[in-house]
Design a protein around this motif. Structure first.
Motif, PDB file in Angstrom:
ATOM      1  N   PRO A 186      -8.815  51.720  15.940  1.00  0.00           N
ATOM      2  CA  PRO A 186      -8.300  51.259  14.645  1.00  0.00           C
ATOM      3  C   PRO A 186      -8.635  49.804  14.322  1.00  0.00           C
ATOM      4  O   PRO A 186      -8.468  49.381  13.183  1.00  0.00           O
ATOM      5  CB  PRO A 186      -6.779  51.431  14.794  1.00  0.00           C
ATOM      6  N   HIS A 187      -9.084  49.045  15.293  1.00  0.00           N
ATOM      7  CA  HIS A 187      -9.480  47.665  15.003  1.00  0.00           C
ATOM      8  C   HIS A 187     -10.877  47.596  14.385  1.00  0.00           C
ATOM      9  O   HIS A 187     -11.256  46.585  13.815  1.00  0.00           O
ATOM     10  CB  HIS A 187      -9.468  46.813  16.278  1.00  0.00           C
ATOM     11  N   ALA A 188     -11.647  48.660  14.528  1.00  0.00           N
ATOM     12  CA  ALA A 188     -13.047  48.625  14.088  1.00  0.00           C
ATOM     13  C   ALA A 188     -13.134  48.883  12.590  1.00  0.00           C
ATOM     14  O   ALA A 188     -13.393  49.991  12.153  1.00  0.00           O
ATOM     15  CB  ALA A 188     -13.855  49.652  14.869  1.00  0.00           C
ATOM     16  N   ASN A 189     -12.889  47.854  11.810  1.00  0.00           N
ATOM     17  CA  ASN A 189     -12.874  48.020  10.361  1.00  0.00           C
ATOM     18  C   ASN A 189     -14.007  47.270   9.674  1.00  0.00           C
ATOM     19  O   ASN A 189     -13.978  47.052   8.471  1.00  0.00           O
ATOM     20  CB  ASN A 189     -11.533  47.529   9.796  1.00  0.00           C
ATOM     21  N   LEU A 190     -15.006  46.866  10.447  1.00  0.00           N
ATOM     22  CA  LEU A 190     -16.117  46.109   9.864  1.00  0.00           C
ATOM     23  C   LEU A 190     -17.356  46.982   9.736  1.00  0.00           C
ATOM     24  O   LEU A 190     -17.581  47.867  10.563  1.00  0.00           O
ATOM     25  CB  LEU A 190     -16.470  44.915  10.767  1.00  0.00           C
ATOM     26  N   PRO A 191     -18.179  46.732   8.741  1.00  0.00           N
ATOM     27  CA  PRO A 191     -19.472  47.419   8.677  1.00  0.00           C
ATOM     28  C   PRO A 191     -20.405  46.829   9.733  1.00  0.00           C
ATOM     29  O   PRO A 191     -21.396  46.176   9.427  1.00  0.00           O
ATOM     30  CB  PRO A 191     -19.951  47.123   7.246  1.00  0.00           C
ATOM     31  N   ALA A 192     -20.044  47.052  10.990  1.00  0.00           N
ATOM     32  CA  ALA A 192     -20.699  46.357  12.096  1.00  0.00           C
ATOM     33  C   ALA A 192     -22.150  46.785  12.264  1.00  0.00           C
ATOM     34  O   ALA A 192     -22.953  46.064  12.834  1.00  0.00           O
ATOM     35  CB  ALA A 192     -19.933  46.600  13.391  1.00  0.00           C
ATOM     36  N   LEU A 196     -21.041  51.668   7.906  1.00  0.00           N
ATOM     37  CA  LEU A 196     -20.733  50.890   6.706  1.00  0.00           C
ATOM     38  C   LEU A 196     -19.384  51.292   6.114  1.00  0.00           C
ATOM     39  O   LEU A 196     -18.751  50.510   5.422  1.00  0.00           O
ATOM     40  CB  LEU A 196     -21.829  51.079   5.652  1.00  0.00           C
ATOM     41  N   GLY A 197     -18.947  52.511   6.417  1.00  0.00           N
ATOM     42  CA  GLY A 197     -17.679  52.973   5.865  1.00  0.00           C
ATOM     43  C   GLY A 197     -16.488  52.768   6.789  1.00  0.00           C
ATOM     44  O   GLY A 197     -15.445  53.378   6.595  1.00  0.00           O
ATOM     45  N   ALA A 198     -16.639  51.919   7.802  1.00  0.00           N
ATOM     46  CA  ALA A 198     -15.529  51.685   8.740  1.00  0.00           C
ATOM     47  C   ALA A 198     -14.297  51.172   7.998  1.00  0.00           C
ATOM     48  O   ALA A 198     -14.412  50.290   7.146  1.00  0.00           O
ATOM     49  CB  ALA A 198     -15.957  50.687   9.802  1.00  0.00           C
ATOM     50  N   ARG A 199     -13.151  51.725   8.292  1.00  0.00           N
ATOM     51  CA  ARG A 199     -11.910  51.325   7.624  1.00  0.00           C
ATOM     52  C   ARG A 199     -10.784  51.193   8.627  1.00  0.00           C
ATOM     53  O   ARG A 199     -10.708  51.950   9.590  1.00  0.00           O
ATOM     54  CB  ARG A 199     -11.469  52.373   6.604  1.00  0.00           C
ATOM     55  N   ASP A 239      -7.791  52.025   8.097  1.00  0.00           N
ATOM     56  CA  ASP A 239      -6.836  53.124   7.963  1.00  0.00           C
ATOM     57  C   ASP A 239      -7.473  54.479   8.245  1.00  0.00           C
ATOM     58  O   ASP A 239      -6.965  55.506   7.806  1.00  0.00           O
ATOM     59  CB  ASP A 239      -6.200  53.107   6.570  1.00  0.00           C
ATOM     60  N   ASN A 263      -1.532  48.959  15.303  1.00  0.00           N
ATOM     61  CA  ASN A 263      -2.303  48.588  14.117  1.00  0.00           C
ATOM     62  C   ASN A 263      -2.671  49.802  13.278  1.00  0.00           C
ATOM     63  O   ASN A 263      -2.845  49.691  12.061  1.00  0.00           O
ATOM     64  CB  ASN A 263      -3.543  47.783  14.511  1.00  0.00           C
TER      65      ASN A 263
END
Lengths: 482, 460
Positions: free
Chosen positions: B308-314, B319-322, B324, B355
Motif C-alpha cells: 500500500p505504500h507503493a503509490n508512485l508511478p515508479a 503508472l496507475g499505482a495508487r 488506495d 496505511n
C-alpha cells in the motif's frame, strides 16, 4: 537576513524573490564574506544576479484555523487553539478564538491537529525522478570522486510526480542532495513546495546553500570497482584531505591577492590568481558559508570525519543516515551536529548492520538534535508516522523523549539542519505560514494531511483533489494519480 | 538482560479457579507433553475469520493448537493442569501476522553477496526447481527483529530468471536452527513478467516472455505425458531440465499456485489468460494496476498481493499505482493480501496495513489481508491465518490497535509457545544505553556497579 529583506512577502513575483535569494547565497559561497571583512576589496567578484525568467503571480491566503489542537513544536501545545495566516506569515497564534480579519477564510479545526509544515533534510526527488528510468538518473555525477562544482538544483526536475505526493504528506520544504557515489557530491538545494516551472522557482527563500559529502562504502565501491582511488576507507580519507588542502591553499592564494590589491602601487596591478569554481565551493565549506551535510553510517567513520573537520577547521551541520550515531551521540551533541536518520531502516549493506530503531530516541535523550529524514519518495509521504515509530520505540525503551521532541525531529530540528529555523519549523508568530492541518493526531497511522499551506499558499487541500502537480501525470487515464 | 516485552501473567481470578476445579473431575486426558497451556482473556479478539469479540478468550492447548475462541466469559474446555493466564484486558488479540512476499533468511546483508541466496543465478531463465527452502537461514538476525512487528509466519520468495523458482512457508519461532523453520518447502511457483525481466535475460519484448512460457508449458504437458519416453531419451528436445519440468507439473494441474510478479493492467490480464490456457492457479504480486482490472480478478477470486505504500508511478508499468488500490480491490471482491516485499523491514507489515486502512480499506479486511487471506492463497489456511479452534496457536497480544505505531507486541505465541521479541537491535541499544564505557560488552557493565551508578549521566 533574507527574512527581513523580504518582509513584505506578497509573493507577487515569487520567482523574483527566489532568484534574489539564490543570488545572495551564490555570492556568499564565492568567498565574498571574507572579502567583506577586508573592507573595499571584493574578490572573487560576486556572480551577476540571474534575471527573473519565469515570474508568477499568486497571492497568499488570509485564513484563520480555529478550535484545533495546535502543536507548535516549541514545547507548547494549545488544546483549543487558533492560528491566523496572513501575508504568508503566521500573524497570530492564540489559545482563544482569533477574530478573523476582513475577507479571511475560516477553517474549522474541531477535532483536527495543526503542526508546522514538515521538512525533509534528505531527498532526491527531482534528481532521481519517477518513473525511475536511466534518463532520470541525475543525482550522481559519478565521473570523479569529488565534484563540488555541481549543484543538485541544476539536476532537479520540478515535474517529478513525487513532489506532489510529498506535499500531500504535509511536507512544505525539503533539501535535494546529490547522491553518495562521490566523496564530495556537490551543492544541495533547499526547496519549498510551491510548484514551479524551474527548480530555481522552487528555491526556499533565504535558505543557505549546502554541500553533500559522503564517507564509507559508496565512494570506495564506485571508484574502487573502476580500479581508481578511492578503493578503501583510507583512500576516501586521503582523497578528502587532498581536496581540503587544495581548497585551503587556494583560499590563501586569494587572500594574498586581496592583500596585494589593497596595497599595490599605480601601474603595478597584481595578476589575479586563476579561479576554481569547484574549490571555491569547498572554501565556502571551510568558511562556514554553506552548510555541510555528510552521508556517514558507522561510528568510526563519523569520528574520522570529525577529525577531518578538526584538522581543517570546518563545521559539519548534519550527519546523514548516521545509523551508528547513537554510539557517539554525546560527541555529536557536544559539537552541535544534527543527525538526519531513519526511524528503522537497516540491513541493506555492511555499514548499516548496527542500525537500530532507537537511534533518534537515544540522540534526543542525550540532548542532541535528531532528525527523521526520508531519502525516499515513498518515506517522505509519511514522515509523521516515521517520527511516531521512532518516538514510541524510544518511549517503550524508557528513553526521555516527548511528543514535542519527536515532532521537532521532522520540523524544528530539520529546519535548524537546513539553516531555516528562523523562518519555519515551528508555529510562532512572525514565521512563514508553513502549516499543516491533520485529520487526526499526526502520530496516528490513520492521520492524513488535509490542508497544507506553504508560505500562506494553500498548495494542497484533500477536499479539492485538484490538478496533479506534475505534467507527467496529466492524461494518463481515468483514476490514475492518487 | 530483560526481554523487550514480557508476557504479563496475571494471578488467576477466583472464578477461573472455580471453573478448573469443577472441570477437573471430568478431565481424563491421555498424557500430554509438558507444553504450556495458555488462556488469553479479556482483550478484543480479532479472529480474522469473521468474528470479533469485544472481550474475548483464546485458549491454547499443550499441543500448540488453539482449543477454543469465544467470549471472555465462555466456559473453558477441559484442561489438564493449570494453564498460564494472560490478562489481555484493554489489549487486542490477533492471529500472528503473515507476510508472503519476503526474503527473510535469504539475505543477511543485502550488499554482501555471500549472504544472499534468493536468486539462483546462472544463465538459465527457467529455474522452476530452485527452492528457497534449501537456502533458508533460521539464524538470521532479521527474524527476531521481524517478530517485533507481530509477524509469526512468512513466505520466502525467489527472484531471477523468468521462472524464478519455489517459495517456502516459514515460521518465525526462534533464531536457533531447528526453531525458526521451514514448515512447507514449496507453497508457490514464482514467475516474473514485465519488460525488465525480459531485457535482463536477453529478450527485448514483454511478449517474448509469454512466448517462452507457452513453449515451456507445452513442454511440461508433453513431458508429463511422455515420462517413459523422456527417461529412455526418446523425446523431442525440452526447453527445461527434468527437475524444472517436474517442478512445474503440479502448477499445470492447479495444485501449486503460480505467483505472477506483474504490475501493468494488461499484463495482469495476460497472466490470467495464460493461466486459463494451461490450467494454472494464479496469484498476482505487485499488482500496481490491478485495481484497473479488479472485476476480472474478482470474478476468478484471484488473490492480489500489494504494497500500500507503493503509490508512485515508479516505472512505466506502474503508472496507475495508487495508495488506495487495496481498498479498490477489496471493494470489487478481490482477495487482497498486503506485503512489505521486504527482508529486514518485514516488521513494518502492520504499518503498511494501517496505511491501507488510511486509504479506505476496512480495518477488518486489513487484518485479514495480513493473516487469513495470505494463508488461504498459499494453501496454508488449515493451520494458519485465523484464531479458530484446531489451528496452530500463532497468536499476538498487542497493547492496542496493531496498526498504530503506539502499540507494541505484549505477548506472542508460535505453535502455542511463548516467544520473545528481544533481538539484536534491542541488545545493541542496551549495550549503548550508557556511553561511559563505550563499546564494552554490556554484561561486563552490569557487573560493575560503579558504572551503573553513572548510567543516567548521558541524558543530562
Amino acid at each position: 537576513m533574507m527574512h527581513d529583506m523580504t518582509d513584505a512577502l506578497t509573493r507577487v513575483l515569487r520567482l523574483g524573490v527566489a532568484l534574489g535569494a539564490i543570488a545572495l547565497v551564490g555570492a556568499g559561497c564565492a568567498g565574498s564574506t571574507k572579502a567583506k571583512k577586508e573592507g573595499d576589496v571584493t574578490w572573487p567578484p560576486a556572480d551577476d544576479e540571474p534575471r527573473d525568467l519565469t515570474p508568477v503571480t499568486v497571492e497568499p491566503e488570509t485564513v484563520v484555523i480555529q478550535n484545533a489542537t495546535v502543536m507548535t513544536a516549541t514545547g507548547e501545545t494549545l488544546e483549543s487553539g487558533s492560528i491566523l495566516l496572513e501575508d504568508g506569515d503566521i500573524a497570530e497564534i492564540s489559545d482563544e478564538t482569533i477574530e478573523p480579519p476582513e475577507g479571511a477564510k475560516i477553517v474549522d479545526g474541531e477535532g483536527k491537529f495543526v503542526t508546522p509544515g514538515l521538512i525533509d533534510t534528505h531527498s532526491h526527488i527531482g534528481v532521481y525522478s519517477v518513473p525511475g528510468v536511466q534518463a532520470h538518473a541525475d543525482g550522481n555525477e559519478a565521473t570523479s570522486p569529488t565534484t563540488p562544482e555541481v549543484d543538485a538544483a541544476d539536476s532537479t526536475w520540478p515535474q517529478d510526480p513525487a513532489f506532489g505526493r510529498a506535499l500531500a504528506g504535509g511536507v512544505t520544504a525539503l533539501q535535494i542532495l546529490p547522491g553518495s557515489a562521490n566523496l564530495m557530491g556537490g551543492r544541495t538545494v533547499t526547496l519549498e513546495m510551491h510548484p514551479g516551472i524551474s527548480s530555481r522557482a522552487m528555491v526556499f527563500e533565504g535558505a543557505p546553500g549546502g554541500m553533500k559529502m559522503a564517507c564509507g562504502e559508496n565512494p570506495k565501491r564506485v571508484y574502487g570497482s573502476r580500479g581508481r582511488m578511492p578503493s578503501t576507507r583510507m583512500g576516501n580519507h586521503a582523497y578528502l584531505r587532498k581536496i581540503f588542502q587544495d581548497a585551503a591553499e587556494l583560499r590563501d592564494t586569494y587572500e594574498d591577492y586581496r592583500e596585494k590589491l589593497k596595497n599595490h602601487s599605480e601601474g603595478d596591478k597584481p595578476t589575479p590568481p586563476s579561479r576554481s569554481h569547484a574549490l571555491e565551493n569547498v572554501i565556502s565549506v571551510l568558511e562556514g558559508e554553506i552548510l555541510l551535510h555528510v552521508h556517514c553510517y558507522r561510528a568510526d567513520d563519523i569520528v574520522r570525519f570529525l577529525e577531518l573537520a578538526d584538522e581543517f577547521d570546518f563545521e559539519i551541520r548534519s550527519i546523514h543516515h548516521g545509523l551508528e550515531a547513537y554510539k557517539v551521540r554525546d560527541i555529536l551533541t557536544k559539537w552541535d551536529i544534527s543527525v538526519s536518520t531513519w526511524a528503522d531502516w537497516w540491513g541493506y549493506k555492511m555499514e548499516m548492520h548496527d542500525g537500530i530503531p532507537y537511534n533518534a530516541g537515544l540522540i534526543s535523550d542525550a540532548g542532541g538534535r535528531a532528525v527523521i529524514h526520508s531519502d525516499s519518495p515513498i518515506g517522505v509521504q509519511r514522515l509523521n508516522q516515521e517520527a511516531a515509530k521512532a518516538f514510541y520505540k524510544a518511549k517503550h525503551a524508557g528513553l526521555d523523549v516527548t511528543v514535542d521532541d519527536a515532532l521537532r525531529w521532522i520540523t524544528a530540528n530539520a529546519a535548524w539542519t537546513l539553516g531555516i529555523l528562523d523562518k519555519t519549523g515551528t508555529l510562532e508568530e512572525g514565521k512563514r505560514a508553513d502549516v499543516v492541518v491533520w485529520s487526526d493526531h499526526p502520530f496516528s497511522t490513520y492521520a492524513e494531511a488535509e490542508k497544507v499551506w506553504v508560505e500562506g499558499h494553500r498548495e494542497f487541500d484533500r477536499s479539492r483533489e485538484g490538478e496533479p502537480w506534475s505534467d507527467f501525470e496529466v492524461g494518463q487515464g481515468e483514476g490514475v494519480r492518487r | 538482560m530483560k526481554a523487550a516485552t514480557e508476557t504479563e501473567i496475571s494471578s488467576r481470578p477466583w472464578w477461573l479457579a472455580l471453573i478448573w476445579l469443577t472441570g477437573a473431575a471430568a478431565i481424563v486426558l491421555t498424557a500430554t507433553p509438558a507444553g504450556a497451556q495458555t488462556v488469553i482473556r479479556g482483550g478484543e479478539v480479532m479472529t480474522a475469520s469473521g468474528d470479533t469479540f469485544e472481550e474475548g478468550t483464546v485458549v491454547i492447548g499443550a499441543d500448540g493448537t488453539i482449543k477454543a475462541v469465544g467470549q471472555a466469559d465462555m466456559d473453558l474446555p477441559s484442561m489438564e493442569g493449570e494453564p498460564e493466564v494472560v490478562d489481555a484486558s484493554g489489549k487486542v488479540v490477533t492471529p500472528g501476522l503473515v507476510d508472503v512476499g519476503t526474503r527473510l533468511g535469504l539475505a543477511e546483508v543485502w550488499a554482501v553477496g555471500s549472504t544472499r541466496d534468493h536468486d539462483r543465478g546462472g544463465q538459465s531463465r527457467i529455474r522452476a526447481a530452485f527452492r528457497t527452502s534449501d537456502a533458508f537461514n533460521p539464524d538470521s538476525t532479521a527474524i527476531p527483529v521481524t517478530r517485533t512487528g507481530g509477524v509469526t509466519s512468512a513466505v520466502i520468495v525467489p527472484a531471477g530468471g523468468i521462472v524464478a523458482g519455489q517459495s517456502a512457508w516459514i515460521d518465525l519461532k526462534g533464531n536457533q536452527v531447528g526453531h525458526a523453520h521451514v514448515t512447507e518447502s514449496t507453497v508457490g511457483m514464482h514467475i516474473q513478467l514485465g519488460p525488465r525481466r525480459a531485457r535482463r535475460w536477453g529478450l527485448r519484448s514483454r511478449a517474448a516472455v509469454l512466448e517462452e512460457l507457452r513453449e515451456l508449458y507445452d513442454n511440461v504437458t508433453y513431458f508429463d505425458e511422455h515420462r517413459e519416453d523422456f527417461n529412455r531419451n526418446r523425446i523431442r528436445p525440452m526447453e527445461a531440465s527434468r527437475l524444472d519440468l517436474e517442478a512445474l507439473v503440479p502448477t499445470a494441474e492447479g495444485e501449486l499456485p503460480v505467483v505472477f510478479h506483474v504490475n501493468r493492467a494488461d499484463e495482469i490480464l495476460r497472466a490470467l489468460e495464460f493461466s486459463d490456457e494451461v490450467g494454472l492457479d494464479p496469484i498476482i504480486a505487485g499488482g500496481a494496476e490491478a485495481w484497473k482490472v479488479a472485476d476480472r480478478l474478482a470474478e476468478r477470486r484471484v488473490p492480489v498481493i500489494v504494497n500500500p505504500h507503493a503509490n508512485l508511478p515508479a516505472r512505466f508499468s506502474a503508472l496507475g499505482a495508487r495508495a488506495d488500490s487495496a481498498a479498490l480491490l477489496a471493494e470489487a471482491g478481490v482477495p487482497v493480501i498486503i506485503s512489505t516485499f521486504g527482508t529486514h523491514n518485514v516488521r513494518k507489515l502492520r504499518q503498511l496495513a494501517g496505511n491501507a486502512v488510511r486509504a479506505g480499506l476496512s480495518h477488518e479486511k486489513a487484518i485479514r489481508a495480513v493473516t487469513e487471506t495470505p494463508a488461504a492463497a498459499f494453501g496454508q489456511d488449515e493451520g494458519y491465518g485465523s484464531l479458530q479452534a484446531g489451528k496452530r496457536a500463532n497468536v499476538v497480544v498487542w497493547s492496542g490497535d496493531p496498526f498504530e505505531m503506539s502499540s507494541r507486541v505484549d505477548a506472542m505465541f508460535i505453535d502455542g509457545e511463548s516467544v520473545t521479541t528481544n533481538n539484536r537491535h534491542r541488545e545493541l541499544m542496551e549495550r549503548y544505553r550508557t556511553l561511559d564505557r563505550r563499546g564494552e560488552p554490556a554484561d561486563q557493565r552490569s557487573d560493575d556497579e560503579s558504572a551503573d551508578s553513572t548510567s543516567g549521566s548521558t541524558s543530562e
